[in-house]
Design an enzyme around this catalytic site. Structure first.
Site, PDB file in Angstrom:
ATOM      1  N   TYR A  57       0.837  -1.209   0.000  1.00 30.52           N
ATOM      2  CA  TYR A  57       0.000   0.000   0.000  1.00 30.52           C
ATOM      3  C   TYR A  57       0.871   1.257   0.000  1.00 30.52           C
ATOM      4  O   TYR A  57       0.645   2.181  -0.794  1.00 30.52           O
ATOM      5  CB  TYR A  57      -0.929   0.002   1.210  1.00 30.52           C
ATOM      6  CG  TYR A  57      -1.742   1.269   1.332  1.00 30.52           C
ATOM      7  CD1 TYR A  57      -2.774   1.540   0.438  1.00 30.52           C
ATOM      8  CD2 TYR A  57      -1.474   2.205   2.326  1.00 30.52           C
ATOM      9  CE1 TYR A  57      -3.519   2.714   0.531  1.00 30.52           C
ATOM     10  CE2 TYR A  57      -2.212   3.374   2.433  1.00 30.52           C
ATOM     11  CZ  TYR A  57      -3.230   3.629   1.536  1.00 30.52           C
ATOM     12  OH  TYR A  57      -3.958   4.787   1.632  1.00 30.52           O
ATOM     13  N   THR A 108     -13.781   5.901   6.300  1.00 29.68           N
ATOM     14  CA  THR A 108     -14.378   5.315   5.095  1.00 29.68           C
ATOM     15  C   THR A 108     -14.175   3.796   5.115  1.00 29.68           C
ATOM     16  O   THR A 108     -13.536   3.247   6.019  1.00 29.68           O
ATOM     17  CB  THR A 108     -13.729   5.870   3.809  1.00 29.68           C
ATOM     18  OG1 THR A 108     -12.381   5.371   3.713  1.00 29.68           O
ATOM     19  CG2 THR A 108     -13.705   7.391   3.806  1.00 29.68           C
TER      20      THR A 108
END
Length: 326
Positions: free
Chosen positions: A207, A244
């Site tokens: 990531y 989120t």
């Protein structure tokens, strides 16, 4: 054995220490408040991952200002639901959904073909969609998922739309590419000989690497556009730690903790969208004032690798080769 443990644990420790630092900053710093932006009537924007979270708030705000916004996303049901909600809120909104799977180069090319067939201008491209902490896996085209979705898919999308973006910009009204990155790039590293994380895999490492790659791309693209004298700018934005669905792949105990902490310390999607919208719409970033890396409404310095011209160029050239571009 010890080496393997180190390769597994070190990226986790680095990323979570950085996350702790970011949370402390967010605790003591007010979130950026977006000022009133000018109307966007007649402008066309594409927002990837605009069906939920930060992307949804970006689409919603742009539509309210009069932009014609196209949501590019993988989940058709989610995307169409987002379109319905926005149109119910703003009766005059021009919002639509088009299928776009960034894990498939064929899907990216089809999305661009469909867009260009309509002969629309393109004033704003927001590369917002992303994945985080996925188990080891490959995209349809064989790329590591974080590298493929967060970086390569957006690289190809931007490349194929560059002509439309250049043609739509003009002096005083530049087109803009906004890449939604992350502070995680600060602990990322670009290994040109192992961009697909074949030698060893860490979801945390993958990531961070993808977010650094995104930043290098954004910076190099902006420089190329400036040198060519094109009415188009490119910048990167860190929205902060936002509540989120991006965190849904966290280890279960951490996921439970995150759910509790998010309500106290994370920013809301609307707050996270503020700097993205500022980068996309503000007259203060017009022309030569564009570009750079933005966080909480301010231009920020990034890590030294971001400014390495040789690394930027090497990653760019490698990406062009991987994607079979001229």
């Amino acid at each position: 054995m010890l080496s393997a443990m180190r390769c597994y644990l070190l990226p986790i420790i680095k990323l979570y220490l950085l996350a702790l630092k970011v949370l402390l900053v967010q605790l003591f710093c007010r979130p950026f408040r977006l000022s009133v932006m000018p109307r966007q009537d007649g402008k066309v924007a594409i927002v990837t991952g605009g069906g939920r979270g930060i992307g949804y708030e970006v689409v919603r705000h742009m539509a309210r200002l009069g932009s014609h916004v196209i949501i590019g996303g993988r989940d058709e049901q989610e995307g169409l639901a987002a379109v319905r909600r926005i149109c119910e809120e703003y009766k005059e909104a021009k919002v639509e959904f088009t299928k776009l799977d960034l894990a498939s180069l064929q899907s990216v090319r089809q999305f661009v073909r469909s867009f260009k067939e309509r002969d629309l201008p393109l004033n704003i491209l927001v590369n917002n969609a992303g994945v985080m902490l996925l188990p080891e896996g490959r995209t349809e085209d064989g790329f590591e998922q974080h590298f493929g979705v967060n970086y390569l898919g957006h690289f190809l999308l931007t490349w194929l739309l560059l002509d439309a973006l250049k043609d739509s910009g003009k002096c005083g009204y530049f087109s803009r590419v906004v890449n939604v990155s992350s502070s995680a790039h600060r602990v990322g590293e670009i290994r040109l000989n192992d961009l697909n994380s074949c030698q060893s895999y860490s979801a945390h490492d993958a990531y961070c690497h993808s977010k650094l790659a995104q930043l290098l791309f954004s910076s190099h693209l902006h420089q190329e556009l400036q040198l060519g004298g094109f009415p188009l700018s490119s910048c990167a934005v860190d929205p902060g730690m936002v509540d989120t669905a991006l965190y849904r792949h966290l280890w279960t105990p951490l996921s439970l903790a995150q759910s509790a902490i998010a309500r106290l310390l994370f920013r809301t999607p609307a707050e996270g969208a503020s700097t993205v919208l500022f980068a996309a719409l503000s007259p203060a970033l017009e022309g030569e004032c564009g570009g750079g890396y933005w966080a909480n409404g301010h231009r920020e310095m990034t890590t030294p690798p971001t400014f390495d011209p040789q690394l930027q160029l090497s990653l760019w050239d490698t990406s062009v080769q991987l994607l079979g571009l001229q």
